[in-house]
Design a protein around this motif. Structure first.
Motif, short mmCIF file in Angstrom:
data_model
loop_
_atom_site.label_atom_id
_atom_site.label_comp_id
_atom_site.label_asym_id
_atom_site.label_seq_id
_atom_site.Cartn_x
_atom_site.Cartn_y
_atom_site.Cartn_z
N LEU A 197 25.64 -22.52 -50.72
CA LEU A 197 24.65 -22.61 -49.64
C LEU A 197 23.39 -23.40 -50.01
O LEU A 197 22.85 -24.12 -49.18
N ASP A 198 22.95 -23.26 -51.25
CA ASP A 198 21.65 -23.83 -51.61
C ASP A 198 21.81 -25.18 -52.31
O ASP A 198 22.31 -25.27 -53.43
N ASP A 199 21.36 -26.23 -51.63
CA ASP A 199 21.47 -27.60 -52.19
C ASP A 199 20.51 -27.83 -53.35
O ASP A 199 20.70 -28.75 -54.15
N ASN A 200 19.47 -27.02 -53.40
CA ASN A 200 18.47 -27.22 -54.45
C ASN A 200 18.79 -26.45 -55.73
O ASN A 200 18.08 -26.58 -56.72
N ASP A 201 19.84 -25.65 -55.67
CA ASP A 201 20.22 -24.87 -56.85
C ASP A 201 20.98 -25.77 -57.84
O ASP A 201 22.07 -26.26 -57.53
N THR A 202 20.39 -26.00 -58.99
CA THR A 202 20.99 -26.91 -59.98
C THR A 202 22.35 -26.39 -60.45
O THR A 202 23.30 -27.17 -60.61
N GLU A 203 22.45 -25.09 -60.66
CA GLU A 203 23.71 -24.51 -61.13
C GLU A 203 24.85 -24.79 -60.15
O GLU A 203 25.95 -25.14 -60.56
N GLN A 204 24.53 -24.63 -58.86
CA GLN A 204 25.56 -24.88 -57.84
C GLN A 204 25.98 -26.35 -57.84
O GLN A 204 27.16 -26.67 -57.70
N LYS A 205 24.99 -27.22 -58.01
CA LYS A 205 25.28 -28.67 -58.05
C LYS A 205 26.19 -29.00 -59.24
O LYS A 205 27.12 -29.80 -59.14
#
Lengths: 134, 185
Positions: free
Chosen positions: A20-28
């Motif tokens: 959901l979160d585009d700003n989350d580095t881990e998710q990226k």
């Protein structure tokens, strides 16, 4: 927004859902990783690999059949000699006694012929096995 | 279209052209499995050939209880394991740690070189991991097998497959975090 754990991010990506979160580095990073994991290696088996394997299977099959043929030929040779001898003995033909006298020579000839063919078959397989190291 | 059942029956009847079609269909799958498990470039092709010879030899025993791809992948996996047992050639010298306690060691010059390309770096890192991590990552992500199918191929329980996948991806993510933080500098 609550930060997702590694487990949650992985579960989302496994289910094909984008985090959901585009700003989350881990998710990226996880997204990039999943992309990289799906990438096929840049190299592969050489062109014509299927033909090469099929040829090898054909050679192996042929040599198996040849081996069986010579085994049958040996059995048939023995059976033929036995029948000729029996026929001669029943009808008291002189050749039957000649045949009996040379029985070891006949047997030796048959074993030699089949033995040479067997050795040839083994050598053929060994030549093939040179490329096979398992 | 590739019809599994028809092809298998034709091969059993001795049709080598059908066998050639089967090889062409599954050569990528077999190569991906072998490529992840074996380091030696020349051996890879020989082992792939060996896998397909085994497939041809045992095809009459295939009962269609699983997908043909799962069955072939299992043969490829077991052949690679046998090869590794026989000619133990670890991909990297530091592969002696236990699977569950595996962690990446410090960078070496080779690592610095591959780091220029992220995909190559991920592949490099996977190559450093224990066999179990490498195979589950390949089967699940590259070949898109389900957890159960990966379990059937490797003989691992489904829970272990999930655990190895999670740990392997987490380890890779941690390395990529360092990679990206250095890239930004």
């Amino acid at each position: 927004m609550k930060k997702l754990t590694d487990d949650e991010i992985q579960q989302l990506l496994d289910a094909g859902k984008m985090p959901l979160d585009d700003n989350d580095t881990e998710q990226k990073i996880y997204q990039s990783l999943y992309g990289a994991l799906k990438k096929e290696p840049a190299y592969g088996l050489p062109y014509g690999f299927a033909t090469k394997v099929t040829t090898r299977v054909r050679i192996l099959n042929d040599s198996k059949h040849t081996y069986r043929f010579y085994l049958w030929a040996f059995g048939a040779g023995l059976l033929f000699a036995a029948l000729v001898y029996l026929g001669g003995a029943i009808f008291r033909q002189p050749y039957a006694f000649t045949l009996f006298r040379y029985k070891w020579a006949i047997l030796f000839s048959l074993v030699t012929i089949v033995g040479i063919k067997y050795a040839d078959h083994r050598m053929h397989l060994q030549m093939l096995a040179k490329r096979k190291r398992i | 279209m590739f019809n599994e059942e028809d092809i298998v029956h034709r091969i059993i009847r001795g049709d080598l052209r059908a066998f050639s079609v089967l090889v062409a269909q599954y050569e990528k799958l077999v190569f991906h499995v072998i490529n992840r498990m074996v380091n030696d470039e020349q051996d890879k092709e020989d082992i792939c050939q060996e896998v397909f010879i085994k497939v041809h030899h045992n095809l009459s025993k295939f009962r269609f209880e699983s997908k043909l791809s799962t069955w072939i992948a299992r043969i490829a996996y077991l052949t690679a394991i046998n090869y590794l047992k026989k000619y133990r050639k670890p991909m990297f010298a530091d592969q002696v740690q236990e699977v569950d306690n595996y962690y990446f060691t410090h960078e070496n010059p080779q690592e610095l070189l591959v780091k220029k390309d992220m995909n190559a770096y991920v592949n490099f890192l996977i190559g450093k991991m224990p066999e179990q991590y490498r195979i589950v990552l390949t089967l699940f992500h590259l070949e898109e097998f389900s957890y159960q199918e990966v379990g059937d191929i490797t003989g691992m329980p489904e829970g272990t497959v999930k655990n190895y996948l999670f740990r392997a991806r987490k380890l890779l993510k941690e390395q990529l975090e360092i990679y990206f933080s250095k890239e930004e500098l």
